[in-house]
Design a protein around this motif. Structure first.
Motif, PDB file in Angstrom:
ATOM      1  N   PRO A  79      32.659  39.550  38.972  1.00 63.86           N
ATOM      2  CA  PRO A  79      34.052  39.942  39.410  1.00 63.86           C
ATOM      3  C   PRO A  79      34.694  38.911  40.121  1.00 63.86           C
ATOM      4  O   PRO A  79      35.906  38.570  39.970  1.00 63.86           O
ATOM      5  CB  PRO A  79      34.001  41.174  40.330  1.00 63.86           C
ATOM      6  CG  PRO A  79      33.110  42.000  39.548  1.00 63.86           C
ATOM      7  CD  PRO A  79      31.826  40.824  39.242  1.00 63.86           C
ATOM      8  N   PHE A  80      34.229  38.221  41.163  1.00 65.79           N
ATOM      9  CA  PHE A  80      34.643  37.145  42.037  1.00 65.79           C
ATOM     10  C   PHE A  80      34.876  36.159  41.274  1.00 65.79           C
ATOM     11  O   PHE A  80      36.103  35.296  41.370  1.00 65.79           O
ATOM     12  CB  PHE A  80      33.799  36.733  43.118  1.00 65.79           C
ATOM     13  CG  PHE A  80      32.525  35.943  42.626  1.00 65.79           C
ATOM     14  CD1 PHE A  80      32.626  34.565  42.552  1.00 65.79           C
ATOM     15  CD2 PHE A  80      31.439  36.460  42.680  1.00 65.79           C
ATOM     16  CE1 PHE A  80      31.624  33.917  42.195  1.00 65.79           C
ATOM     17  CE2 PHE A  80      30.125  35.792  42.267  1.00 65.79           C
ATOM     18  CZ  PHE A  80      30.462  34.324  41.994  1.00 65.79           C
ATOM     19  N   CYS A 136      35.434  39.796  46.329  1.00 63.74           N
ATOM     20  CA  CYS A 136      34.298  39.733  47.193  1.00 63.74           C
ATOM     21  C   CYS A 136      33.087  40.899  46.377  1.00 63.74           C
ATOM     22  O   CYS A 136      32.379  41.109  47.070  1.00 63.74           O
ATOM     23  CB  CYS A 136      34.690  40.588  48.607  1.00 63.74           C
ATOM     24  SG  CYS A 136      35.396  42.168  48.228  1.00 63.74           S
ATOM     25  N   SER A 137      33.126  40.958  45.106  1.00 65.31           N
ATOM     26  CA  SER A 137      32.385  41.562  44.118  1.00 65.31           C
ATOM     27  C   SER A 137      31.337  40.793  43.256  1.00 65.31           C
ATOM     28  O   SER A 137      32.127  39.836  42.603  1.00 65.31           O
ATOM     29  CB  SER A 137      32.962  42.767  43.598  1.00 65.31           C
ATOM     30  OG  SER A 137      33.491  43.596  44.465  1.00 65.31           O
ATOM     31  N   THR A 138      30.122  40.909  42.948  1.00 61.79           N
ATOM     32  CA  THR A 138      29.388  40.481  42.046  1.00 61.79           C
ATOM     33  C   THR A 138      29.182  41.817  41.055  1.00 61.79           C
ATOM     34  O   THR A 138      29.493  42.764  41.469  1.00 61.79           O
ATOM     35  CB  THR A 138      27.906  40.021  42.502  1.00 61.79           C
ATOM     36  OG1 THR A 138      27.179  40.983  42.983  1.00 61.79           O
ATOM     37  CG2 THR A 138      28.380  38.877  43.464  1.00 61.79           C
ATOM     38  N   GLN A 139      28.513  41.573  40.094  1.00 61.27           N
ATOM     39  CA  GLN A 139      28.237  42.594  39.182  1.00 61.27           C
ATOM     40  C   GLN A 139      27.468  43.566  39.778  1.00 61.27           C
ATOM     41  O   GLN A 139      27.144  44.895  39.442  1.00 61.27           O
ATOM     42  CB  GLN A 139      27.768  42.234  37.605  1.00 61.27           C
ATOM     43  CG  GLN A 139      28.561  41.478  36.879  1.00 61.27           C
ATOM     44  CD  GLN A 139      28.442  41.736  35.448  1.00 61.27           C
ATOM     45  OE1 GLN A 139      27.802  42.417  34.990  1.00 61.27           O
ATOM     46  NE2 GLN A 139      29.172  40.786  34.564  1.00 61.27           N
ATOM     47  N   HIS A 140      26.553  43.106  40.706  1.00 60.04           N
ATOM     48  CA  HIS A 140      25.530  43.884  41.150  1.00 60.04           C
ATOM     49  C   HIS A 140      26.122  44.582  42.542  1.00 60.04           C
ATOM     50  O   HIS A 140      25.460  45.574  43.106  1.00 60.04           O
ATOM     51  CB  HIS A 140      24.201  43.119  41.566  1.00 60.04           C
ATOM     52  CG  HIS A 140      23.903  42.176  40.338  1.00 60.04           C
ATOM     53  ND1 HIS A 140      23.216  42.590  39.392  1.00 60.04           N
ATOM     54  CD2 HIS A 140      23.637  40.928  40.225  1.00 60.04           C
ATOM     55  CE1 HIS A 140      22.861  41.844  38.622  1.00 60.04           C
ATOM     56  NE2 HIS A 140      23.029  40.628  39.031  1.00 60.04           N
ATOM     57  N   THR A 141      27.090  44.134  42.926  1.00 58.58           N
ATOM     58  CA  THR A 141      27.526  44.751  44.255  1.00 58.58           C
ATOM     59  C   THR A 141      29.168  45.619  44.254  1.00 58.58           C
ATOM     60  O   THR A 141      29.755  45.903  45.194  1.00 58.58           O
ATOM     61  CB  THR A 141      27.788  43.763  45.473  1.00 58.58           C
ATOM     62  OG1 THR A 141      28.649  42.648  44.890  1.00 58.58           O
ATOM     63  CG2 THR A 141      26.500  43.024  45.590  1.00 58.58           C
ATOM     64  N   ILE A 142      29.399  45.881  42.839  1.00 54.52           N
ATOM     65  CA  ILE A 142      30.435  46.711  42.526  1.00 54.52           C
ATOM     66  C   ILE A 142      30.472  48.249  43.404  1.00 54.52           C
ATOM     67  O   ILE A 142      29.276  48.799  43.160  1.00 54.52           O
ATOM     68  CB  ILE A 142      30.610  46.818  41.011  1.00 54.52           C
ATOM     69  CG1 ILE A 142      31.116  45.577  40.462  1.00 54.52           C
ATOM     70  CG2 ILE A 142      31.939  47.733  41.040  1.00 54.52           C
ATOM     71  CD1 ILE A 142      31.253  45.425  39.188  1.00 54.52           C
ATOM     72  N   CYS A 143      31.215  48.589  44.226  1.00 52.12           N
ATOM     73  CA  CYS A 143      31.025  49.748  44.838  1.00 52.12           C
ATOM     74  C   CYS A 143      32.349  50.332  45.051  1.00 52.12           C
ATOM     75  O   CYS A 143      32.580  51.568  45.645  1.00 52.12           O
ATOM     76  CB  CYS A 143      30.490  49.648  46.152  1.00 52.12           C
ATOM     77  SG  CYS A 143      31.290  48.548  47.541  1.00 52.12           S
ATOM     78  N   PHE A 273      34.689  47.280  33.865  1.00 57.69           N
ATOM     79  CA  PHE A 273      34.547  45.721  33.840  1.00 57.69           C
ATOM     80  C   PHE A 273      34.179  45.127  32.617  1.00 57.69           C
ATOM     81  O   PHE A 273      34.495  44.178  32.161  1.00 57.69           O
ATOM     82  CB  PHE A 273      33.770  45.412  35.379  1.00 57.69           C
ATOM     83  CG  PHE A 273      33.778  44.048  35.389  1.00 57.69           C
ATOM     84  CD1 PHE A 273      35.072  43.332  35.956  1.00 57.69           C
ATOM     85  CD2 PHE A 273      32.710  43.281  35.201  1.00 57.69           C
ATOM     86  CE1 PHE A 273      34.879  42.000  36.266  1.00 57.69           C
ATOM     87  CE2 PHE A 273      32.886  41.707  35.442  1.00 57.69           C
ATOM     88  CZ  PHE A 273      33.917  41.097  36.016  1.00 57.69           C
ATOM     89  N   THR A 274      32.997  45.729  32.236  1.00 54.53           N
ATOM     90  CA  THR A 274      32.246  45.129  31.039  1.00 54.53           C
ATOM     91  C   THR A 274      33.383  45.160  29.858  1.00 54.53           C
ATOM     92  O   THR A 274      33.429  44.231  29.202  1.00 54.53           O
ATOM     93  CB  THR A 274      31.068  45.984  30.609  1.00 54.53           C
ATOM     94  OG1 THR A 274      30.091  45.902  31.684  1.00 54.53           O
ATOM     95  CG2 THR A 274      30.420  45.452  29.404  1.00 54.53           C
TER      96      THR A 274
END
Length: 340
Positions: A79-80, A136-143, A273-274
């Motif tokens: 995302p970033f 401020c997001s990666t694919q692993h930290t999406i919350c 997102f995908t």
């Protein structure tokens, strides 16, 4: 290879971007003899030389658009990196405008003709993504939701539900703030915070000094949540090193509600997102490749003009000869490495 070793590449590479550096290396290691292509490259350098400084400023704002496009096609973009793409497209638009304003309309016509598509892609990103969240997001930290309101009704409903539940915690927090305000006569909002731990859920935190001010009065206060009144004397107050941790059954219940909704938001946001990456690839993939090629060519052309000025180089004259003829006429020829 010794990184300090002087090579033709290190000597002449004045490019600014990653795509430009790759193209410069490719051209240096794969020389051509096609007259039309050579003249086209020289013409581009000559045309852009007067606006090279302005273009170089915009080129520095771009990221590796080839890499971004490749990661989009593989749905591996974080995302970033959407923010990187957005900044790069904005800089690309400025480059296009600069070339157009300088009346260099014969330069890279396929690139200049895509002004509308470039604007459309920028607007699509603006209308799709919440860039404050993606940054401020990666694919692993999406919350959280990564999307603008009205992009997807389901995620909008979940975000609205989370906000409504959060308001219950805010109602509890407001009681503590009100107690502090009454005693100090000042706005004490910043001293009462809502925090969340992965294992323990939500709780309220209050500085020890502020808690000491209301320790007696707060336990005489009440709060109403969904029509039920709760006594703050029934809450748990755990004194820690610098803060007081405030928990209660109602806070735990509210926290569980929030966590359930947050997990749904996270799952849906990842899915959307995908899907958004697939849409970018399908709709704009070819345009991204075109923009990357244009950025690289512009960068190399400017590097060539910089070298011409810095090293007093001249454009060769390419003449037509017969198929069996081949010659090179040079006067005062210099070898750049020997000269350096």
């Amino acid at each position: 290879r010794d990184p300090s070793e002087l090579t033709l590449l290190s000597h002449f590479d004045k490019t600014t971007t990653s795509v430009g550096k790759r193209l410069f290396r490719d051209r240096l290691t794969n020389p051509i003899t096609n007259k039309g292509e050579l003249l086209s490259r020289y013409d581009l350098s000559d045309a852009l030389a007067p606006i090279a400084d302005t273009l170089s400023t915009e080129l520095r704002k771009t990221y590796d658009i080839e890499r971004i496009a490749r990661r989009i096609s593989l749905t591996r973009l974080h995302p970033f990196e959407i923010n990187y793409l957005y900044d790069t497209l904005q800089a690309t638009a400025s480059i296009l405008d600069t070339i157009t304003a300088a009346e260099k309309t014969s330069v890279l016509p396929h690139f200049l003709s895509e002004a509308a598509a470039l604007t459309e892609m920028i607007e699509h990103i603006e209308q799709t993504f919440d860039l404050d969240q993606t940054t401020c997001s990666t694919q692993h930290t999406i919350c959280k939701s990564l999307f603008q309101t009205s992009y997807n009704r389901e995620i909008d409903e979940l975000v609205g539900r989370e906000a409504a539940i959060q308001e219950k915690l805010e109602a509890i927090r407001a009681v503590f703030i009100e107690q502090l305000n009454d005693i100090t006569g000042k706005e004490e909002t910043q001293f009462v915070t809502i925090k969340q731990l992965d294992k323990e859920g939500h709780y309220l935190a209050l500085t020890k000094s502020r808690y000491a001010l209301i320790e007696d009065t707060i336990k005489k206060a009440f709060v109403s949540i969904d029509g039920t009144v709760y006594a703050l004397s029934d809450f748990s107050y755990k004194v820690q090193t610098g803060n007081v941790k405030i928990t209660a059954e109602i806070i735990d219940a509210i926290s569980e509600e929030i966590v359930v909704v947050q997990s749904k938001i996270t799952a849906l946001s990842k899915q959307l997102f995908t899907q958004s990456l697939l849409h970018l690839e399908t709709t704009y993939g070819a345009k991204l490749d075109l923009f990357a090629s244009a950025i690289a060519q512009i960068d190399v052309a400017i590097a060539n003009s910089k070298n011409a000025i810095l090293r007093n180089l001249v454009r060769p004259e390419i003449i037509d000869v017969g198929e069996e003829e081949s010659f090179l006429s040079a006067k005062d020829l210099r070898h750049p490495l020997v000269e350096s």
